[in-house]
Write an enzyme that holds these catalytic residues in place. Structure first.
Site, PDB file in Angstrom:
ATOM      1  N   ARG A   3       0.829  -1.210   0.000  1.00 53.00           N
ATOM      2  CA  ARG A   3       0.000   0.000   0.000  1.00 53.00           C
ATOM      3  C   ARG A   3       0.863   1.259   0.000  1.00 53.00           C
ATOM      4  NH1 ARG A   3      -1.665   3.051   4.491  1.00 53.00           N
ATOM      5  NH2 ARG A   3      -3.676   4.150   4.270  1.00 53.00           N
ATOM      6  N   ILE A  18       8.952 -13.364   8.965  1.00 56.92           N
ATOM      7  CA  ILE A  18       8.645 -13.472  10.393  1.00 56.92           C
ATOM      8  C   ILE A  18       9.860 -13.904  11.199  1.00 56.92           C
ATOM      9  CG2 ILE A  18       6.205 -13.962   9.939  1.00 56.92           C
ATOM     10  CD1 ILE A  18       6.792 -16.898  10.686  1.00 56.92           C
ATOM     11  N   ASP A  19      10.911 -14.409  10.542  1.00 54.27           N
ATOM     12  CA  ASP A  19      12.062 -14.947  11.263  1.00 54.27           C
ATOM     13  C   ASP A  19      12.984 -13.884  11.852  1.00 54.27           C
ATOM     14  OD1 ASP A  19      11.424 -17.653  10.890  1.00 54.27           O
ATOM     15  OD2 ASP A  19      12.321 -17.662   8.900  1.00 54.27           O
ATOM     16  N   ARG A  65       0.700 -30.393  33.612  1.00 56.19           N
ATOM     17  CA  ARG A  65       1.543 -30.989  32.583  1.00 56.19           C
ATOM     18  C   ARG A  65       2.740 -30.114  32.214  1.00 56.19           C
ATOM     19  NH1 ARG A  65      -3.636 -32.269  28.758  1.00 56.19           N
ATOM     20  NH2 ARG A  65      -4.141 -34.364  29.539  1.00 56.19           N
ATOM     21  N   HIS A 114      13.763 -22.662  11.187  1.00 59.63           N
ATOM     22  CA  HIS A 114      14.681 -23.749  10.846  1.00 59.63           C
ATOM     23  C   HIS A 114      16.106 -23.400  11.246  1.00 59.63           C
ATOM     24  CE1 HIS A 114      12.172 -26.649   8.794  1.00 59.63           C
ATOM     25  NE2 HIS A 114      11.567 -25.676   8.128  1.00 59.63           N
ATOM     26  N   ARG A 143       2.126 -17.352  10.515  1.00 61.10           N
ATOM     27  CA  ARG A 143       2.281 -16.494   9.354  1.00 61.10           C
ATOM     28  C   ARG A 143       1.055 -15.627   9.104  1.00 61.10           C
ATOM     29  NH1 ARG A 143       5.332 -19.414   4.886  1.00 61.10           N
ATOM     30  NH2 ARG A 143       7.421 -19.651   5.758  1.00 61.10           N
TER      31      ARG A 143
END
Length: 321
Positions: free
Chosen positions: A23, A128-129, A164, A173, A254
């Site tokens: 934009r 995003i990484d 838990r 990654h 994402r």
């Protein structure tokens, strides 16, 4: 030489805030009297002449939307020299003399090949990484961290109810930035990232000590590149004797509406990219350094990645005791 016809594309993995950036690119270009063409499906779209004319109206009502209206794809053909030559030719035939590329390091390497073939390019870090060298911030990172944090808060509720251990796998990654920032903000007992080898015995010892002092539940954040989450979860359950559950968040990280921070930086980067191209610059990436928007040489950004914040990682270990 000032550009007259600007192309804009998104490439690689999508990231919240890409639409806000598109934009800003389009409306800044229109403001300066520059013709704008959107290229759908990244570099593959150049090879297939997948072009669409854009104006101020075509980017209305998208600043709040996740994903990318221009779509994104990886192109095997563009990885070859012949494909890169053809892409530069297709841009010239279309009259596009400037290109804004929104994506990660792989997208930037593609932009370098066009820059070397005489196409003026400006790159904007959208991943995003948050692992692009030369910038403290990439579009989409803040939204992804907040998405993970929301999941941590919800999972903690059920972890408390059942007593838990819950392992939460997040994307990354080769990069542990999402795991580190979300885990720190969410008060995780352990944060496992690809950049830092971890001792499973030490992780389990910490969990056992926590239970001995009255903790009813524990949260572990793990980046997908740190190891086999399911196997690690089974090993933790066996060593601690405490029921362990694994949640893999996957592509939910994402999506979603971009945060205010992602919209702000995406818009500023998009506008500045157009201005830099208009001023005759090429082969640059827009970056955030010490809270300021700057332009840096594309070579370093495309060939290296940024490291983990060691101070934050160490502090996370101290505060989770």
């Amino acid at each position: 030489m000032a550009i007259r016809h600007l192309g804009v594309l998104t490439s690689g993995g999508d990231a919240p805030g890409m639409n806000a950036c598109i934009r800003a690119v389009v409306r800044t270009a229109v403001y300066h009297g520059i013709r704008v063409t959107g290229i759908r499906y990244g570099y593959e779209g150049i090879l297939n002449d997948n072009f669409v004319a854009m104006d101020s109206g075509s980017v209305g009502d998208i600043i709040h939307r996740g994903g990318t209206i221009l779509m994104t794809a990886r192109s095997n053909s563009f990885m070859e020299t012949a494909g890169q030559d053809r892409a530069a030719e297709r841009l010239r035939i279309a009259g596009i003399d400037g290109l804004v590329v929104i994506g990660g390091d792989g997208s930037f390497r593609g932009a370098q090949t066009l820059h070397k073939r005489g196409i003026a390019v400006a790159c904007i870090p959208g991943t995003i990484d948050n692992d692009i060298a030369g910038t403290e911030y990439t579009i989409g990172f803040d939204t992804a961290v907040n998405t993970v944090l929301d999941a941590i808060n919800k999972i903690r509720d059920t972890a408390t109810s059942h007593g838990r251990i819950n392992m939460i796998e997040v994307m990354g990654h080769r990069s542990g930035h999402i795991a580190l920032h979300a885990g720190f903000a969410g008060g995780a007992e352990s944060i496992l990232v690809p950049e830092e080898p971890f001792d499973l015995e030490a992780v389990c010892t910490r969990l056992i000590r926590g239970r001995e002092r009255g903790k009813k539940h524990s949260i572990i954040l793990i980046a997908e590149g740190a190891g086999d989450t399911m196997e690690i979860g089974k090993a933790i359950e066996k060593k601690t004797g405490q029921e362990t559950r694994v949640t893999i968040l996957g592509h939910i990280q994402r999506g979603g509406n971009p945060t205010a921070l992602d919209r702000l930086w995406a818009s500023r980067m998009g506008a500045r990219a157009v201005e830099r191209l208009q001023a005759g610059h090429s082969g640059e990436m827009l970056a955030v350094q010490q809270g300021r928007l700057v332009a840096v040489d594309l070579d370093a950004a495309a060939t290296t990645s940024t490291g983990l914040d060691q101070d934050l990682y160490d502090l996370a270990g101290i505060l989770s005791l």
